[in-house]
Design an enzyme around this catalytic site. Structure first.
Site, PDB file in Angstrom:
ATOM      1  N   ASP A   1       7.459  13.634  -5.382  1.00 31.67           N
ATOM      2  CA  ASP A   1       7.675  15.027  -5.423  1.00 31.67           C
ATOM      3  C   ASP A   1       7.178  15.042  -6.599  1.00 31.67           C
ATOM      4  OD1 ASP A   1       9.183  15.000  -2.988  1.00 31.67           O
ATOM      5  OD2 ASP A   1      10.966  14.512  -4.207  1.00 31.67           O
TER       6      ASP A   1
HETATM    7  N1  URA Z   1      12.032  10.076  -2.240  1.00 40.20           N
HETATM    8  C1  URA Z   1      11.915  11.667  -2.455  1.00 40.20           C
HETATM    9  O1  URA Z   1      12.988  11.827  -2.368  1.00 40.20           O
HETATM   10  N2  URA Z   1      11.123  11.986  -3.796  1.00 40.20           N
HETATM   11  C2  URA Z   1       9.820  11.278  -3.181  1.00 40.20           C
HETATM   12  O2  URA Z   1       9.489  11.722  -4.688  1.00 40.20           O
HETATM   13  C3  URA Z   1       9.874   9.528  -3.297  1.00 40.20           C
HETATM   14  C4  URA Z   1      10.658   9.775  -2.260  1.00 40.20           C
END
Ligand code: URA
Length: 248
Positions: free
Chosen positions: A113
């Site tokens: 993310d």
């Molecule tokens: N899980 C999430 O919620 N975000 C990420 O970036 C990776 C795994």
């Protein structure tokens, strides 16, 4: 630069892509060469840029055999606020952290993310990245999460059973949890659903404040890499990603 023989092609690829990778020319320059009949495939001129080149086929230009460069395997310490995408018209992407010549070659091995930091892999080896990201291979990924609230007592049991997320048919696979302090945990998952870790803690009545990926398979993020820095993987590190065995 080291060049591997054309016979070491790892998977079939379009002729224009092959020529561009092997020569360093842009894709459109490669297409122009192909259209002009300057590229031979197994001794015959081919003018279709979309022709697939398979392992063991010989690609030649001006009497010389073209060969692909050694595959690239990189680890990057992704900073928060940078997109895991190859291009975006408005926001900074992780590829902008690499030199242009490398950025033009690699793809992301999974995504983080925008507000997640830590270990991100990049490569031009599609078969390897498929093994790392395919749910069937169950490659473990470990994150450090800072939570908004102390975690409920039976979190371990519920994660080990496999949480059911809202609007998902199947429950999640069991996840491993280690409490680091009242609000910091280490969590290991073996699949990669959208916003998975954040949604898991939301399902436990909590909220992730910061999230950092520390490890993929047996590979731990090099703590000498500051956010935004990257380096090539060694052969042993590349193998450790898939074997899950940590390096000594
Ligand atoms: N899980 C999430 O919620 N975000 C990420 O970036 C990776 C795994």
């Amino acid at each position: 630069m080291d060049r591997r023989p054309a016979t070491a092609l790892r998977q079939a690829m379009r002729l224009d892509r092959f020529v561009s990778h092997a020569t360093g020319l842009s894709r459109s320059q490669a297409r122009a060469l192909i259209r002009r009949g300057d590229i031979l495939l197994d001794g015959l001129a081919v003018t279709d840029a979309g022709r697939q080149v398979a392992e063991a086929q010989r690609v030649e230009r001006a009497g010389a055999t073209l060969a692909l460069p050694e595959p690239l395997y990189l680890m990057l310490n992704k900073p928060c606020g940078v997109l895991s995408a190859t291009s975006d018209s408005a926001q900074q992407t992780v590829l902008s952290l690499l030199p242009a010549t490398l950025a033009a070659r690699v793809h992301l091995v999974g995504r983080l993310d925008k507000e997640t930091s830590g270990l991100l892999l990049l490569t031009d080896d599609g078969a390897w990245s498929h093994q790392v990201t395919s749910p069937n291979h169950r490659c473990p990924k470990t994150y450090i999460a800072q939570l908004a609230e102390p975690l409920i007592d039976d979190a371990e049991r519920r994660l080990a059973q496999g949480l059911q997320l809202r609007n998902q048919k199947a429950p999640l696979r069991p996840a491993g949890l280690r409490r680091l302090d009242a609000v910091r945990v280490q969590i290991t998952i073996t699949e990669g659903r959208y916003h998975q870790v954040r949604r898991m803690f939301a399902a436990l009545g909590n909220r992730v404040v910061t999230l950092h990926r520390q490890r993929i398979g047996g590979l731990v993020l090099d703590d000498r890499l500051r956010p935004g820095q990257w380096r090539a993987l060694t052969a042993a590190e590349r193998a450790a990603v898939l074997s899950g065995q940590a390096l000594r």
